[in-house]
Every structure is written in C-alpha cells, then in structure tokens.
Design an enzyme around this catalytic site. Structure first.
Site, PDB file in Angstrom:
ATOM      1  N   HIS A 253      94.053 -84.458  42.561  1.00 17.36           N
ATOM      2  CA  HIS A 253      95.059 -85.402  42.046  1.00 17.36           C
ATOM      3  C   HIS A 253      94.602 -86.845  42.147  1.00 17.36           C
ATOM      4  O   HIS A 253      95.442 -87.755  42.108  1.00 17.36           O
ATOM      5  CB  HIS A 253      96.384 -85.228  42.800  1.00 17.36           C
ATOM      6  CG  HIS A 253      96.964 -83.861  42.660  1.00 17.36           C
ATOM      7  ND1 HIS A 253      97.817 -83.307  43.581  1.00 17.36           N
ATOM      8  CD2 HIS A 253      96.814 -82.924  41.690  1.00 17.36           C
ATOM      9  CE1 HIS A 253      98.165 -82.086  43.202  1.00 17.36           C
ATOM     10  NE2 HIS A 253      97.557 -81.839  42.055  1.00 17.36           N
ATOM     11  N   CYS A 261      91.745 -98.850  34.241  1.00 13.33           N
ATOM     12  CA  CYS A 261      92.476 -99.470  33.142  1.00 13.33           C
ATOM     13  C   CYS A 261      92.935 -98.397  32.170  1.00 13.33           C
ATOM     14  O   CYS A 261      92.167 -97.492  31.826  1.00 13.33           O
ATOM     15  CB  CYS A 261      91.581-100.486  32.434  1.00 13.33           C
ATOM     16  SG  CYS A 261      92.356-101.229  30.971  1.00 13.33           S
ATOM     17  N   CYS A 264      90.736 -99.524  28.403  1.00 18.84           N
ATOM     18  CA  CYS A 264      89.281 -99.432  28.296  1.00 18.84           C
ATOM     19  C   CYS A 264      88.669 -98.475  29.310  1.00 18.84           C
ATOM     20  O   CYS A 264      87.442 -98.317  29.317  1.00 18.84           O
ATOM     21  CB  CYS A 264      88.665-100.823  28.443  1.00 18.84           C
ATOM     22  SG  CYS A 264      88.861-101.530  30.100  1.00 18.84           S
ATOM     23  N   THR A 343      99.958 -76.915  52.396  1.00 22.13           N
ATOM     24  CA  THR A 343     100.454 -77.023  51.028  1.00 22.13           C
ATOM     25  C   THR A 343     101.484 -75.945  50.769  1.00 22.13           C
ATOM     26  O   THR A 343     101.449 -74.875  51.392  1.00 22.13           O
ATOM     27  CB  THR A 343      99.301 -76.911  50.014  1.00 22.13           C
ATOM     28  OG1 THR A 343      99.826 -76.956  48.688  1.00 22.13           O
ATOM     29  CG2 THR A 343      98.540 -75.614  50.204  1.00 22.13           C
ATOM     30  N   SER A 344     102.410 -76.243  49.854  1.00 17.22           N
ATOM     31  CA  SER A 344     103.435 -75.264  49.468  1.00 17.22           C
ATOM     32  C   SER A 344     103.097 -74.558  48.167  1.00 17.22           C
ATOM     33  O   SER A 344     103.872 -73.713  47.710  1.00 17.22           O
ATOM     34  CB  SER A 344     104.796 -75.961  49.341  1.00 17.22           C
ATOM     35  OG  SER A 344     104.724 -77.029  48.416  1.00 17.22           O
ATOM     36  N   ASN A 373     100.481 -72.926  57.722  1.00 20.79           N
ATOM     37  CA  ASN A 373     101.579 -73.819  57.341  1.00 20.79           C
ATOM     38  C   ASN A 373     102.787 -73.492  58.210  1.00 20.79           C
ATOM     39  O   ASN A 373     102.839 -72.442  58.859  1.00 20.79           O
ATOM     40  CB  ASN A 373     101.924 -73.663  55.857  1.00 20.79           C
ATOM     41  CG  ASN A 373     102.598 -74.896  55.298  1.00 20.79           C
ATOM     42  OD1 ASN A 373     102.912 -75.834  56.035  1.00 20.79           O
ATOM     43  ND2 ASN A 373     102.831 -74.913  53.992  1.00 20.79           N
ATOM     44  N   ASN A 374     103.761 -74.384  58.185  1.00 24.01           N
ATOM     45  CA  ASN A 374     104.998 -74.122  58.927  1.00 24.01           C
ATOM     46  C   ASN A 374     105.900 -73.128  58.215  1.00 24.01           C
ATOM     47  O   ASN A 374     106.789 -72.553  58.851  1.00 24.01           O
ATOM     48  CB  ASN A 374     105.758 -75.435  59.155  1.00 24.01           C
ATOM     49  CG  ASN A 374     105.039 -76.356  60.125  1.00 24.01           C
ATOM     50  OD1 ASN A 374     104.419 -75.905  61.083  1.00 24.01           O
ATOM     51  ND2 ASN A 374     105.108 -77.658  59.868  1.00 24.01           N
ATOM     52  N   GLU A 375     105.696 -72.932  56.931  1.00 15.47           N
ATOM     53  CA  GLU A 375     106.497 -72.005  56.145  1.00 15.47           C
ATOM     54  C   GLU A 375     105.580 -71.006  55.462  1.00 15.47           C
ATOM     55  O   GLU A 375     104.451 -71.343  55.085  1.00 15.47           O
ATOM     56  CB  GLU A 375     107.339 -72.745  55.094  1.00 15.47           C
ATOM     57  CG  GLU A 375     108.324 -73.746  55.679  1.00 15.47           C
ATOM     58  CD  GLU A 375     109.408 -73.082  56.501  1.00 15.47           C
ATOM     59  OE1 GLU A 375     109.710 -71.892  56.232  1.00 15.47           O
ATOM     60  OE2 GLU A 375     109.951 -73.741  57.412  1.00 15.47           O
TER      61      GLU A 375
END
Length: 595
Positions: A253, A261, A264, A343-344, A373-375
C-alpha cells in the site's frame, strides 16, 4: 513327354553347435514321424524364410540377436535397473491452537509444549519463510492500527465529526472535497511524525534477523509507516521493477517515505512542511516546467498537486504489475513456511495471496502455515488453511523465538579453561559427591551336569571309546548301590487296614448344544438340561427290513388276480429268510398258455 522337374540345390546342413542342440532338443526329429520323409522336405527357400520372419516380427519392430541387444555384454556387465522413486504420502494436517494471552501475570505455557515447539522450531529452522504483515506489528511502537476499537477509523471519525467511518479518510474521494482534503492533510502529517519518532519493535528485529540470515524469502507489508524498511536487511525499492531482481520487502500500500505528483508523476522524499496547509501542495517540478513554457511563449500545461505515495481505496496501485510478478515468482519457489501476522485480511488481493501460499506450502511435507493475531481469521475459506493459530501479541512470539538482533554479528564464544581454573571452581563450589548405587545381581545357579565339549577330534573319540568317565553325582558308587540305598531310605507306608480314598473320576462334561447368536459378536449360552428332561426316553422304533430281490416295491399287489386280498398273517419265521408264494388257483386263460 514333359521334362522332369528337378529340385533346387540346397546347401548342406551345418553341424549344430552345443547351444543350438540344447534349444532344439525338444523338437521332433524326422525319424519320429510315422511316414517316411526325406531331408529335402525340411529345406525352405529364401522367400519362405522372409515370409515366416514377417509373421514373427510386427510392423515397426525387429528382432535383435543377443549380441546386438546387449552390446555383446553379459548380464553381469549390464548396468543395474533404475530404482523407482518412493513418493511419501501426504502428511495428515490438523489445526493446532496456541494461546499467548497473559494469564494473571504468568507467562508459563507448559501445558502447550507441542504448539510452542512448532512455533519456535519453524522460526528458528525453516529456510524459506514468507511473512505477510499488517498494522498489528507496529502497535507496540506507538502506531495505531486501523480497524480495532482504538484504531484510526474510530479516532478519525470522532476527531473530524465524520458521518461515515474513518475509512472515508483513506478513500480517493478526499481530493474532491476541500474539507476532506484538509482533514486528510492533517492526518498524513500526524502519522508521519509518529512514524519518525517510533523505533523498531522486537518483532521487527526478528524479521530483520531472518533477512540477514537469508531465511526470509519475502516480507509483504500493508503498513505505510516505513518502520520495516528503516533496517537494512528489510530495505525496499520504490518504484518496483516489473522483472527480477526484487527487494526483500514489498510494500503493498505504499509508504509515507515518498510523495508523488498526480500530474507528472515526479517522486521525491516526503516533506511534512509542504503538507502543513489545508489544500494539496503544488509540485515543484511542474512549477519549473510551467515557468519555462511561459517564458518561451508556450501555453501552460498546468501544475500538478503533490500527495503521499500511498494507495487509497478506489484507485489504481502504480506497482500492481510488479507486485503480481513478485507474488507469482514466490508461489513458484514453493516456500516452506508462511507467517500471517497483525492483519485481519480484509483486502481481497491479500486474501488471494494467502490462500495461494497456504495451498502450496501445505503440499510440502515439512511446510508450516501460522496465523498470529488477537482474533482468528474470518471466513470459511480460511478454516483449513493454517497449521497453527496463535492468539496473542507478536512481541511475545519474538520473545519466545529468542533470536539475536539483526546487527548482532557476534558468534557464541566458549571459554577455554585450564586445570588451575577447574580447581578454583571446585574450591569455590565445594566438594562434589555423587552416590552411585550398585544394582543387585541375580544369583546364578551352578551347573552340575556335564558341559558339551566345544570341539571334537578323532583322537578324542578314540580315547573316549577306551576310557570310561565316572558320573560326578554318584561320588564313586555303582548304580546298584545307589538303587538299594534309595529303597532303604524310602518312607514307611501306612498300615494296610487304612485304605486311602479312591481318586475322584473326572466326569465328562455334557456337550453343550449350539449356542444361539442373538446380536453381533454376542453369544448366548445354551440352557442346561434338567433331570426331568433326561428321564424322558425316546420311543423305540422297529428297524426297517430290506426287501428281498424281486419283491414288489409297492404295498399293493402288482396283479389283483394273482393273490387273494386277505389279511392272513404270514407264518412266523426268521427274519431275512425268503418265502415262496404260490396262488391257490390258476387265472383264466393261463392254462392254455401253459399247455
């Protein structure tokens, strides 16, 4: 008169070799046929031999002689047959769970030792590891994540009084509204300040250590803070090349380290001062180009706006083609471990990458896929994708792995000790005493008999035939003396008047009737026969006497006129004797026949 046909001349038959006689010994010779045949009858022409060979050899094949097929080599000289590769069956997979959440201040996970061993051994020993990281690995550094209760989506919504979720601040539509543009500028500036103040966490150092050991194949990160790429082993390249080689870290990402810019595509290092305004800053490259065109009398092409080089929702990723090439190359390389952490998996492209890597890695016998992960992962598509689900903080995982920092190149040193040092340590620690208990030995019974001789020779056999050996158990006595002594020492029997009770005779068990099977693998015992049922006797039936030869086989007479139909009892006689039966009178018409 027709000329007489002459037979074609045939070559004299060659003498058979021993090999040929052995193979043709089972064939019949001309003398074994019943009709006389000449030797010329076994001669064939060349055309007949070629026709016979065409029947034996199919089209496209030819018979080779032993010298041609084996190259004149014997069976022992031929190379051994190629062994088939044994392919191991697929490994049985099952998902294991490891809970690393704090338990009242204790960090003892002794009850989860198999899961801990799988986690630690994978991080320490595997050689081709792929890591897909999210914002969860940076929360310990002070960078908030996105979707948690304290994440950016919640805080931005409250801070800017947004009607929708804070996700709107990461949408490409922020540049279409002046109010959203001002809020976006403030958010980007604050995130850049926090990322600059933060330092790599223990998990970041663990990833860097894997990279310095060349055991980290790829790190796919969804973070834009740039903490991973601040360490040399995890450096990246912006923009990415479409073809290899590629850097170890792939930013899916983008990052706040660069700005670009929109017109250009000029790219430079991110400057927070330029974003300290409500609107987007102008591109300095476009300003110079426009100024040059105006001075030379050309029309203006406009000035572009600078923005951070991050990927927003509903816009195209500039590195999409290069990222796709990297993903396909990593899938073909068949890694041996996958770690999905922090990450989910809400981004569709990342979900597809995880599914593809899981299927490839789990096809390997030593492949391991882990979720940290926590979940737990959401969606049925990830129910059978991971071998280990770790619930807890990734910092605890780095503590359990106990890898050195990436910049620690020191090797483990073992101090060499002299004898004086050993004596000094002994004096400091005091005398050491080790008590060793000897195990009890079992008593071995002495052998009283003769041992078998180890070897026998002819000379020993001759000596044995002449000399006699005395039995050591007899102590020099004869056999008759031993028997007499045993009779004298025999115990006295009881008086003849007292009789010993006779031994009880064993009664034969009554045969049990066939047991009935009521259910599968269960047999019911037959009921015992009562004494009343034993007293019942079967009725005696008379034996059936065989009929004499020539007697009628039916109860009725064969001819009604031959015998009277009276029920007179036959004279009593012995069984098995034949009786002569004659009628009292001759039937009608029989006299004429007799005359």
């Amino acid at each position: 008169m027709a000329p007489r046909k002459t037979k074609p001349a045939t070559k004299p038959a060659a003498k058979p070799t021993p090999a040929s006689t052995a193979t043709t010994s089972s064939c019949p010779s001309p003398k074994s046929f019943p009709i006389p045949m000449e030797v010329d009858d076994f001669s064939f022409s060349d055309s007949e031999l070629s026709d016979a060979q065409s029947l034996i050899e199919p089209e496209g094949f030819s018979l080779l002689s032993p010298d041609e097929s084996s190259g004149g080599r014997s069976q022992d000289e031929l190379p051994p047959a190629r062994k088939k590769r044994r392919v191991a069956g697929p490994k049985e997979r099952r998902t294991q769970h490891l809970d690393l959440t704090p338990r009242l201040g204790f960090s003892d996970y002794g009850d989860q030792e198999p899961q801990l061993n799988l986690l630690v051994n994978t991080i320490r020993n595997h050689k081709k590891i792929v890591v897909i990281a999210g914002a969860g690995i940076s929360t310990s550094a002070g960078i908030p994540d996105f979707r948690s209760d304290d994440g950016l989506f919640k805080t931005l919504q409250k801070k800017h009084n947004l009607k929708a979720s804070g996700k709107l601040m990461f949408d490409a539509a922020v540049y279409q509204d002046e109010a959203l543009t001002a809020s976006f500028q403030e958010m980007v500036r604050s995130l850049s300040e926090e990322a600059e103040k933060s330092s790599p966490t223990a998990f970041h150092h663990m990833l860097a250590r894997l990279g310095s050991d060349n055991r980290l194949t790829r790190l796919y990160t969804q973070n834009i803070d740039g903490i991973e790429t601040s360490m040399p082993p995890l450096a990246t390249q912006i923009p990415l090349n479409v073809k290899a080689p590629w850097p170890r870290t792939i930013q899916l990402h983008g990052s706040l380290e660069k700005m670009v810019c929109q017109k250009c595509r000029h790219m430079s290092t991110f400057d927070r001062v330029m974003f300290d305004r409500p609107d987007a800053p102008e591109c300095p490259e476009c300003v110079l180009t426009n100024q040059f065109r105006m001075e030379t009398g050309q029309r203006s092409h406009g000035i572009g706006k600078m923005r951070p080089r991050i990927v927003l929702y509903n816009e195209h990723n500039p590195d999409e083609e290069a990222i796709t090439s990297v993903m396909n190359a990593d899938i073909r390389s068949r890694p041996d471990a996958l770690i999905v952490v922090g990450t989910s998996l809400k981004i569709p492209g990342v979900r597809r990458l995880v599914k593809s890597l899981c299927s490839v890695i789990r096809s390997r016998r030593n492949g391991v896929t882990m979720w940290i992960n926590n979940e737990p992962p959401s969606g049925k598509e990830f129910e059978d994708c991971f071998d280990l689900l770790v619930k807890g903080d990734c910092e605890e995982v780095a503590r359990l792995a106990q890898l050195k920092r990436w910049d620690d190149d020191s090797k483990p040193i073992f101090d060499e000790c002299q004898s004086a040092d050993v004596e000094r340590v002994k004096n400091e620690q005091g005398p050491l005493s080790v008590v060793i208990t000897t195990p009890k030995k079992e008593k071995v019974q002495a052998q009283t008999g003769m041992l078998t001789p180890s070897s026998s020779y002819d000379g020993d056999v001759e000596n044995a035939s002449t000399t006699t050996l005395s039995n050591p158990a007899s102590k020099g006595r004869k056999l008759t003396e031993i028997l007499k002594a045993s009779k004298k020492d025999a115990p006295k029997t009881e008086s003849a008047g007292v009789k010993k009770p006779a031994p009880r005779k064993r009664t034969k068990k009554e045969p049990v009737k066939n047991a009935k099977i009521t259910t599968f693998s269960k047999v019911t015992k037959a009921q015992k026969v009562t004494p009343e049922e034993k007293s019942v006797k079967l009725e005696e039936h008379k034996a059936m006497h065989p009929l004499p030869p020539g007697a009628a086989r039916t109860n009725a007479p064969m001819l009604p006129g031959l015998a009277k139909d009276d029920s007179k009892s036959t004279p009593s006689g012995k069984r098995g004797q034949l009786e002569t039966i004659s009628p009292d009178r001759i039937p009608k018409g029989m006299g004429k026949l007799l005359d």
